[in-house]
Structures are given as C-alpha cells and as structure tokens.
Design a protein around this motif. Sequence first.
Motif, PDB file in Angstrom:
ATOM      1  N   ASN A 189       0.647  -1.193  -0.049  1.00  0.00           N
ATOM      2  CA  ASN A 189       0.008   0.112   0.026  1.00  0.00           C
ATOM      3  C   ASN A 189       0.861   1.222   0.087  1.00  0.00           C
ATOM      4  O   ASN A 189       0.352   2.282  -0.515  1.00  0.00           O
ATOM      5  CB  ASN A 189      -0.787   0.049   1.157  1.00  0.00           C
ATOM      6  CG  ASN A 189      -2.074  -0.998   0.832  1.00  0.00           C
ATOM      7  OD1 ASN A 189      -2.487  -1.050  -0.194  1.00  0.00           O
ATOM      8  ND2 ASN A 189      -2.315  -1.639   1.987  1.00  0.00           N
ATOM      9  N   VAL A 190       2.159   1.146   0.501  1.00  0.00           N
ATOM     10  CA  VAL A 190       2.907   2.441   0.413  1.00  0.00           C
ATOM     11  C   VAL A 190       3.274   2.689  -1.264  1.00  0.00           C
ATOM     12  O   VAL A 190       3.317   3.659  -1.545  1.00  0.00           O
ATOM     13  CB  VAL A 190       4.159   2.182   0.915  1.00  0.00           C
ATOM     14  CG1 VAL A 190       5.367   3.047   0.714  1.00  0.00           C
ATOM     15  CG2 VAL A 190       4.187   1.934   2.614  1.00  0.00           C
ATOM     16  N   LEU A 191       3.560   1.430  -2.036  1.00  0.00           N
ATOM     17  CA  LEU A 191       3.763   1.645  -3.144  1.00  0.00           C
ATOM     18  C   LEU A 191       2.605   2.249  -4.015  1.00  0.00           C
ATOM     19  O   LEU A 191       2.496   2.913  -4.823  1.00  0.00           O
ATOM     20  CB  LEU A 191       4.117   0.357  -3.830  1.00  0.00           C
ATOM     21  CG  LEU A 191       4.985   0.542  -5.170  1.00  0.00           C
ATOM     22  CD1 LEU A 191       6.141   1.147  -5.387  1.00  0.00           C
ATOM     23  CD2 LEU A 191       5.180  -1.216  -5.649  1.00  0.00           C
ATOM     24  N   ARG A 192       1.468   1.715  -3.794  1.00  0.00           N
ATOM     25  CA  ARG A 192       0.396   2.101  -4.293  1.00  0.00           C
ATOM     26  C   ARG A 192      -0.273   3.415  -4.195  1.00  0.00           C
ATOM     27  O   ARG A 192      -0.443   4.358  -4.878  1.00  0.00           O
ATOM     28  CB  ARG A 192      -0.932   1.174  -3.809  1.00  0.00           C
ATOM     29  CG  ARG A 192      -0.999  -0.267  -4.342  1.00  0.00           C
ATOM     30  CD  ARG A 192      -2.270  -1.047  -3.669  1.00  0.00           C
ATOM     31  NE  ARG A 192      -3.284  -0.600  -4.153  1.00  0.00           N
ATOM     32  CZ  ARG A 192      -4.380  -0.458  -3.452  1.00  0.00           C
ATOM     33  NH1 ARG A 192      -4.514  -0.599  -2.148  1.00  0.00           N
ATOM     34  NH2 ARG A 192      -5.643   0.007  -4.051  1.00  0.00           N
ATOM     35  N   ARG A 193       0.115   4.120  -2.771  1.00  0.00           N
ATOM     36  CA  ARG A 193      -0.040   5.537  -2.335  1.00  0.00           C
ATOM     37  C   ARG A 193       0.958   6.237  -3.258  1.00  0.00           C
ATOM     38  O   ARG A 193       0.503   7.116  -3.741  1.00  0.00           O
ATOM     39  CB  ARG A 193       0.444   5.536  -0.756  1.00  0.00           C
ATOM     40  CG  ARG A 193       0.330   7.030  -0.276  1.00  0.00           C
ATOM     41  CD  ARG A 193       1.402   7.882  -0.437  1.00  0.00           C
ATOM     42  NE  ARG A 193       2.724   7.341  -0.298  1.00  0.00           N
ATOM     43  CZ  ARG A 193       3.398   7.218   0.885  1.00  0.00           C
ATOM     44  NH1 ARG A 193       2.893   7.974   1.918  1.00  0.00           N
ATOM     45  NH2 ARG A 193       4.521   6.533   0.789  1.00  0.00           N
ATOM     46  N   ASN A 194       2.004   5.885  -3.431  1.00  0.00           N
ATOM     47  CA  ASN A 194       3.148   6.737  -4.463  1.00  0.00           C
ATOM     48  C   ASN A 194       2.510   6.631  -5.750  1.00  0.00           C
ATOM     49  O   ASN A 194       2.562   7.545  -6.470  1.00  0.00           O
ATOM     50  CB  ASN A 194       4.287   5.997  -4.337  1.00  0.00           C
ATOM     51  CG  ASN A 194       5.193   6.106  -3.082  1.00  0.00           C
ATOM     52  OD1 ASN A 194       4.393   6.800  -1.946  1.00  0.00           O
ATOM     53  ND2 ASN A 194       6.135   5.270  -2.701  1.00  0.00           N
ATOM     54  N   ALA A 195       1.896   5.308  -6.341  1.00  0.00           N
ATOM     55  CA  ALA A 195       1.460   5.473  -7.625  1.00  0.00           C
ATOM     56  C   ALA A 195       0.334   6.159  -7.809  1.00  0.00           C
ATOM     57  O   ALA A 195       0.311   7.106  -8.948  1.00  0.00           O
ATOM     58  CB  ALA A 195       1.210   3.930  -8.141  1.00  0.00           C
ATOM     59  N   LEU A 196      -0.348   6.587  -6.936  1.00  0.00           N
ATOM     60  CA  LEU A 196      -1.412   7.418  -7.059  1.00  0.00           C
ATOM     61  C   LEU A 196      -1.084   8.966  -7.337  1.00  0.00           C
ATOM     62  O   LEU A 196      -1.642   9.677  -7.796  1.00  0.00           O
ATOM     63  CB  LEU A 196      -2.509   7.194  -5.687  1.00  0.00           C
ATOM     64  CG  LEU A 196      -4.072   7.943  -5.612  1.00  0.00           C
ATOM     65  CD1 LEU A 196      -4.814   7.368  -6.704  1.00  0.00           C
ATOM     66  CD2 LEU A 196      -4.532   7.716  -4.353  1.00  0.00           C
ATOM     67  N   ILE A 197      -0.044   9.312  -6.361  1.00  0.00           N
ATOM     68  CA  ILE A 197       0.626  10.518  -6.324  1.00  0.00           C
ATOM     69  C   ILE A 197       1.265  10.861  -7.826  1.00  0.00           C
ATOM     70  O   ILE A 197       1.117  11.642  -8.420  1.00  0.00           O
ATOM     71  CB  ILE A 197       1.642  10.743  -5.327  1.00  0.00           C
ATOM     72  CG1 ILE A 197       0.997  10.663  -3.851  1.00  0.00           C
ATOM     73  CG2 ILE A 197       2.499  11.942  -5.479  1.00  0.00           C
ATOM     74  CD1 ILE A 197       1.712  11.004  -2.817  1.00  0.00           C
ATOM     75  N   VAL A 198       1.749   9.824  -8.373  1.00  0.00           N
ATOM     76  CA  VAL A 198       2.359  10.112  -9.645  1.00  0.00           C
ATOM     77  C   VAL A 198       1.639  10.051 -10.819  1.00  0.00           C
ATOM     78  O   VAL A 198       1.548  10.904 -11.515  1.00  0.00           O
ATOM     79  CB  VAL A 198       3.271   8.588  -9.734  1.00  0.00           C
ATOM     80  CG1 VAL A 198       3.624   8.485 -11.554  1.00  0.00           C
ATOM     81  CG2 VAL A 198       4.549   8.494  -8.923  1.00  0.00           C
ATOM     82  N   ALA A 228      -1.348  11.575 -10.243  1.00  0.00           N
ATOM     83  CA  ALA A 228      -1.874  12.946 -10.040  1.00  0.00           C
ATOM     84  C   ALA A 228      -0.943  13.907 -10.669  1.00  0.00           C
ATOM     85  O   ALA A 228      -1.325  14.794 -11.596  1.00  0.00           O
ATOM     86  CB  ALA A 228      -2.237  13.372  -8.446  1.00  0.00           C
ATOM     87  N   ASN A 229       0.378  13.573 -10.519  1.00  0.00           N
ATOM     88  CA  ASN A 229       1.417  14.797 -11.187  1.00  0.00           C
ATOM     89  C   ASN A 229       1.416  14.556 -12.620  1.00  0.00           C
ATOM     90  O   ASN A 229       1.967  15.346 -13.288  1.00  0.00           O
ATOM     91  CB  ASN A 229       2.647  14.133 -10.386  1.00  0.00           C
ATOM     92  CG  ASN A 229       2.880  14.969  -9.081  1.00  0.00           C
ATOM     93  OD1 ASN A 229       2.168  15.740  -8.556  1.00  0.00           O
ATOM     94  ND2 ASN A 229       3.875  13.947  -8.209  1.00  0.00           N
ATOM     95  N   THR A 230       1.053  13.370 -13.111  1.00  0.00           N
ATOM     96  CA  THR A 230       1.291  13.039 -14.811  1.00  0.00           C
ATOM     97  C   THR A 230      -0.108  13.081 -15.362  1.00  0.00           C
ATOM     98  O   THR A 230       0.111  12.851 -16.630  1.00  0.00           O
ATOM     99  CB  THR A 230       2.087  11.680 -15.023  1.00  0.00           C
ATOM    100  OG1 THR A 230       1.260  10.815 -14.389  1.00  0.00           O
ATOM    101  CG2 THR A 230       3.469  11.932 -14.151  1.00  0.00           C
ATOM    102  N   GLY A 231      -0.921  13.726 -14.997  1.00  0.00           N
ATOM    103  CA  GLY A 231      -2.277  14.072 -15.546  1.00  0.00           C
ATOM    104  C   GLY A 231      -3.049  12.762 -15.818  1.00  0.00           C
ATOM    105  O   GLY A 231      -3.802  12.829 -16.527  1.00  0.00           O
TER     106      GLY A 231
END
Length: 344
Positions: free
Chosen positions: A304-313, A315-318
């Motif tokens: 889930n830490v990796l999934r959290r990061n993927a979600l942020i990525v 958001a950042n990449t449209g």
Amino acid sequence: MNFFDIKQEIISFSKIIGIDLIGFAKAQPFFKEYDFLLERKRKGLISPFEEEDLEKRCFPEKIMNGVRTIIVFAVSYLNYYNSSLLFTENNIEVNNKRGIISKYACILDYHLVLKGKLSKIALFIKNNFNANAMVFVDTGSLLERAAAKRAGIGYIGQNTCLFTKEFGSYVFLGEILTDLELPEDEQAESLCTGCGRCIKACPTGALYEPFKINPFKCLSYITQSKNVITDKEIIHAFGNRLFGCDTCQDVCPNNRKENLIIKNHGDFLLDNNIPLDPLYILNIKNKEFEGYFGKTPIAWRGRNVLRRNALIVMANTGQLKEVNKEILLDLSELVRKQAEVLFK
C-alpha cells in the motif's frame, strides 16, 4: 601467520565470494561524528530508520566487547538495467507517464545478498583465526559511511553519500567487527569538487547545506513513509517517483555512467524487470506484488505504500482521470486518504 597475512587471506576470500572493495579501520570511537549527531538530534533530524542510541552508533566498543578492527565491504549494485533509470530533470519530464524506481530498489534485496556474503566471511574468520566476528548490514547501529571513509573505501560527497572511485556512490556497504588487530588502510582521496550540483538539484531542499540533510524532506525517506502526503509542494516534487529518489546521485559528475564500472552482479538480478506503470501498480493484487516486489527492498514497506506513491504519480502526470473513484472506498486507509487529498 602474522596479521598482514591474515588480512590478505580475508581479502582474498572476500573477493572470491563477490565483494568488490574491502577496507580495514581501527575500531576507535567516532568522536567528530558523535558531535555531529548530537547536533542533528537537537534539531530533530534523526529519522525513525536510524538507531536512536548515539553512543552505540559512534563507539564500537558499545556493540562488541574487545573489538579491535572494523572491516568494511562494498559491493556495486549497478547493472545494465537499473543504470538506465535516471532521476535527472530531463528524464523525469520526458518519461513522466511511466514511473521510476530507485536503482537500489529494483533488484534483489541487498540485505539478504550482502548479509549472506558477510556471514560467510565472519565464519571464515572464526574458523581460521579463532577470532570473534559480528556482521552488520544496514542495521543502523554503526556509522557505516564514516567507517567506510576511515577504512579507505571512499569519501563522503556533499549529498552525504559514500562515493567510491570505481563505482561512484552506487554501492552497498556492510561491516564486520572483530577482535583481531589488523593493519588499517589509508583513507581515500576525496574527489568531491564542491560543485553543489546535488544540492541545487534536490527537489525538496532536503540538502540544506553541503554534507547536511533533513531526512524528513528527502524523497527517498518520504516515498518509504507510511503517512498520507498532504503538502502540495511535496506532492508536486514526487514527480513520477514510485519509490526512492536518486536525483542527488545522478547529477553528480563523479557518477557519470561512462566513468563507472558496471559489475552487473548476478546475485542482485531479478527474474523479471519490475513494472513501472503507475495504474498497474495502483491496482496490483497481493499475489502480483509478491511476485514482482517480494524479493526487493520495497517489500518491507508493503504494497500500500507503493500504491500510495502510484496514486501521487498519476496525479502529477495528468492520469488521475483514469483512476476509478472507488479508490475512495479502498480497503487501505493509507491509499483511501491519499486519494481524498488528491481528488479535492
């Protein structure tokens, strides 16, 4: 057998089992580093990943009674795949639809590999020289970079990383403490020119002065944390980082790929390259996560830490529009609350 011969026997055995660099240092206290850590502690800059007992970190005798020598080992982790994963600004902008993972994290967990090698060396020392030997691999209870510097393995760069002449800063370190009195090595010449590129390139300003870092602003630490990220500047600074950050290393002139030896150690190679598609990682199931990441350093922080990061990525990449709003009902509180922040 004299101590010079014993030292050479240890070096020879270490090379046979795949150690790249070996250095020997006296197990004297690290007084200068102790004062530095006290200052960091007063400023609240000791991260949860670090040993809290500062005396234990700086006084080897506190760890092992009768210790005489610190033997430091370095192994290069660059291979033909991860050496292409660059955290430079151009790469982040050009390839930002795909995520990126720190070089050390997309290979077999170094704790397992290096500890296995050092355990063999410790047994070699015990069996052949009737001496005590204790193994340390990223345990936090010993100042490994300071020990490596003292042992002649390399020098400290302005980004606080340990650099070697042959492999740059892309090395794993491990140590053996022993009660054998072995000849020490000369310290290595520093090749750091003080250009400051690492400090200027740090996305969050975590490198607030040369040789000084705020771990709580460092993306390598933040991408491993288990907190919901709410700071908009930090979220933006993530860029397309799925786990870890190599920016301050990748911009260093002493880490230029053409100047380094790429060992491509088979011990660290995975069966398959890990996925870098953030949408795939966001939706990854436990079995898939275990299959791709279970043997990597990412595994200990969890899916889930990796999934959290993927979600942020995303958001950042449209790419947030591709995320199903059901993510707001996700079983993981971390992912669910991060989604709430990003969908506001």
